[in-house]
Design a protein around this motif. Structure first.
Motif, PDB file in Angstrom:
ATOM      1  N   THR A   1       0.846  -1.194   0.000  1.00 49.40           N
ATOM      2  CA  THR A   1       0.000   0.000   0.000  1.00 49.40           C
ATOM      3  C   THR A   1       0.881   1.242   0.000  1.00 49.40           C
ATOM      4  O   THR A   1       0.386   2.346   0.112  1.00 49.40           O
ATOM      5  CB  THR A   1      -0.926   0.008   1.231  1.00 49.40           C
ATOM      6  N   ARG A   2       2.177   1.051  -0.099  1.00 46.69           N
ATOM      7  CA  ARG A   2       3.123   2.167  -0.135  1.00 46.69           C
ATOM      8  C   ARG A   2       3.104   2.800  -1.513  1.00 46.69           C
ATOM      9  O   ARG A   2       2.775   2.153  -2.506  1.00 46.69           O
ATOM     10  CB  ARG A   2       4.512   1.652   0.213  1.00 46.69           C
ATOM     11  N   PRO A   3       3.477   4.089  -1.591  1.00 52.01           N
ATOM     12  CA  PRO A   3       3.497   4.731  -2.901  1.00 52.01           C
ATOM     13  C   PRO A   3       4.500   4.045  -3.834  1.00 52.01           C
ATOM     14  O   PRO A   3       5.581   3.661  -3.411  1.00 52.01           O
ATOM     15  CB  PRO A   3       3.935   6.164  -2.606  1.00 52.01           C
ATOM     16  N   PRO A   4       4.131   3.889  -5.112  1.00 55.58           N
ATOM     17  CA  PRO A   4       5.040   3.210  -6.050  1.00 55.58           C
ATOM     18  C   PRO A   4       6.140   4.133  -6.564  1.00 55.58           C
ATOM     19  O   PRO A   4       6.018   5.357  -6.514  1.00 55.58           O
ATOM     20  CB  PRO A   4       4.106   2.817  -7.201  1.00 55.58           C
ATOM     21  N   ASP A   5       7.190   3.512  -7.076  1.00 54.24           N
ATOM     22  CA  ASP A   5       8.245   4.271  -7.759  1.00 54.24           C
ATOM     23  C   ASP A   5       7.738   4.681  -9.129  1.00 54.24           C
ATOM     24  O   ASP A   5       6.692   4.219  -9.588  1.00 54.24           O
ATOM     25  CB  ASP A   5       9.498   3.410  -7.891  1.00 54.24           C
ATOM     26  N   LYS A   6       8.505   5.541  -9.790  1.00 55.89           N
ATOM     27  CA  LYS A   6       8.183   5.942 -11.166  1.00 55.89           C
ATOM     28  C   LYS A   6       9.452   5.806 -11.991  1.00 55.89           C
ATOM     29  O   LYS A   6      10.443   6.476 -11.720  1.00 55.89           O
ATOM     30  CB  LYS A   6       7.682   7.380 -11.213  1.00 55.89           C
ATOM     31  N   LEU A   7       9.421   4.905 -12.973  1.00 55.93           N
ATOM     32  CA  LEU A   7      10.557   4.690 -13.865  1.00 55.93           C
ATOM     33  C   LEU A   7      10.316   5.482 -15.148  1.00 55.93           C
ATOM     34  O   LEU A   7       9.290   5.296 -15.804  1.00 55.93           O
ATOM     35  CB  LEU A   7      10.704   3.197 -14.176  1.00 55.93           C
TER      36      LEU A   7
END
Length: 166
Positions: free
Chosen positions: A53-59
């Protein structure tokens, strides 16, 4: 020469320079110790199979080009932005050779069968082809983190594939 031709030549020279830099970085990393880790061998963290539920990374892909002198291989550079407390689900990069360099903040990382490591700005690590990345997260709950990642992959192969249970 007109301005358009000069601009096109400048862009091509820049791309060639970036490609040479990436290949040099990959070669240096391959010859260097496996990783520069400021914390040493930390105990392995438990990795949950539950969706995060943590914010995702952005690639964000910055540059991608087939290697003209290595048939079937592609050079890709990307920036990975982690928001505070951000994480990436367990994943792999196919048969890509991966070089990751911390541009900002701190990132905790773990490959299958290895200890958890925390890397800070200026630190780097490499991932051999076929590695399984079981942990990748921002080490801070309040500050963002950012990586430069360079992939040397099989042309046409996805550079990041999340595990099916992620």
């Amino acid at each position: 020469m007109n301005r358009q031709e000069i601009a096109a030549m400048t862009r091509m020279a820049f791309r060639r320079g970036l490609l040479a830099l990436g290949l040099t970085m990959a070669a240096v990393a391959a010859c260097a110790p496996a990783a520069k880790d400021v914390d040493g061998d930390a105990p392995a963290a438990a990795v949950s199979s539950e969706p995060s539920t943590r914010p995702p990374d952005k690639l964000s892909i910055q540059f991608e080009q087939a290697l003209p002198n290595v048939k079937g291989k592609t050079f890709t550079s990307a920036i990975v932005d982690y928001p505070p407390n951000g994480s990436t689900p367990p994943h792999h990069h196919g048969q890509a050779f991966v070089y990751a360099y911390v541009l900002k903040g701190a990132v905790r990382s773990q490959l299958a069968g290895e200890a958890v490591h925390t890397y800070r700005q200026g630190d780097y690590w490499i991932e051999p082809p076929g590695a399984h990345h079981v942990l990748s997260e921002n080490a801070s709950r309040t500050e963002p983190a950012q990586l430069l990642v360079v992939f040397i992959s099989n042309t046409g192969e996805a550079i990041k594939v999340n595990d099916p249970s992620s």
